[in-house]
Design a protein around this motif. Sequence first.
Motif, PDB file in Angstrom:
ATOM      1  N   HIS A   4       5.082   0.875  -2.929  1.00  0.00           N
ATOM      2  CA  HIS A   4       4.510   1.739  -1.888  1.00  0.00           C
ATOM      3  C   HIS A   4       4.631   3.213  -2.299  1.00  0.00           C
ATOM      4  O   HIS A   4       3.688   3.994  -2.138  1.00  0.00           O
ATOM      5  CB  HIS A   4       5.209   1.491  -0.558  1.00  0.00           C
ATOM      6  CG  HIS A   4       4.656   2.315   0.564  1.00  0.00           C
ATOM      7  ND1 HIS A   4       3.384   2.125   1.070  1.00  0.00           N
ATOM      8  CD2 HIS A   4       5.202   3.348   1.266  1.00  0.00           C
ATOM      9  CE1 HIS A   4       3.174   3.009   2.031  1.00  0.00           C
ATOM     10  NE2 HIS A   4       4.262   3.755   2.166  1.00  0.00           N
ATOM     11  N   ASN A  10      -2.110  -3.219  -5.495  1.00  0.00           N
ATOM     12  CA  ASN A  10      -1.869  -4.658  -5.503  1.00  0.00           C
ATOM     13  C   ASN A  10      -0.380  -4.959  -5.364  1.00  0.00           C
ATOM     14  O   ASN A  10       0.464  -4.241  -5.893  1.00  0.00           O
ATOM     15  CB  ASN A  10      -2.385  -5.282  -6.801  1.00  0.00           C
ATOM     16  CG  ASN A  10      -3.874  -5.103  -6.948  1.00  0.00           C
ATOM     17  OD1 ASN A  10      -4.601  -5.131  -5.956  1.00  0.00           O
ATOM     18  ND2 ASN A  10      -4.334  -4.907  -8.163  1.00  0.00           N
ATOM     19  N   ASP A  11      -0.067  -6.029  -4.656  1.00  0.00           N
ATOM     20  CA  ASP A  11       1.318  -6.454  -4.527  1.00  0.00           C
ATOM     21  C   ASP A  11       1.809  -7.004  -5.865  1.00  0.00           C
ATOM     22  O   ASP A  11       1.015  -7.524  -6.661  1.00  0.00           O
ATOM     23  CB  ASP A  11       1.433  -7.555  -3.462  1.00  0.00           C
ATOM     24  CG  ASP A  11       1.201  -7.007  -2.061  1.00  0.00           C
ATOM     25  OD1 ASP A  11       1.463  -5.806  -1.849  1.00  0.00           O
ATOM     26  OD2 ASP A  11       0.757  -7.791  -1.190  1.00  0.00           O
TER      27      ASP A  11
END
Length: 78
Positions: A4, A10-11
């Motif tokens: 973050h 993208n995760d």
Amino acid sequence: MFFHDKQFRNDPKRCKLCKAKRAAGGSSVRAETRTTCSECGQETTVPFKPTQGRPVLCRECFQRKRIVPVAAQPPAVL
């Protein structure tokens, strides 16, 4: 939080430990198969499973086939 803060879109796909293992190389063990060379008949190992109907060459024969003499190459078409 790290992703973050860096504004990544993208995760993550792997945890930090798994990512480190993957970056270190992991266990990239190739399966060696014992077989006989189709050209010279010498017993050799190859890093793949031979398929029926296709020739399998030892290292020396493979290198010999890769190096094609200049006289044996077809002429270039202009």
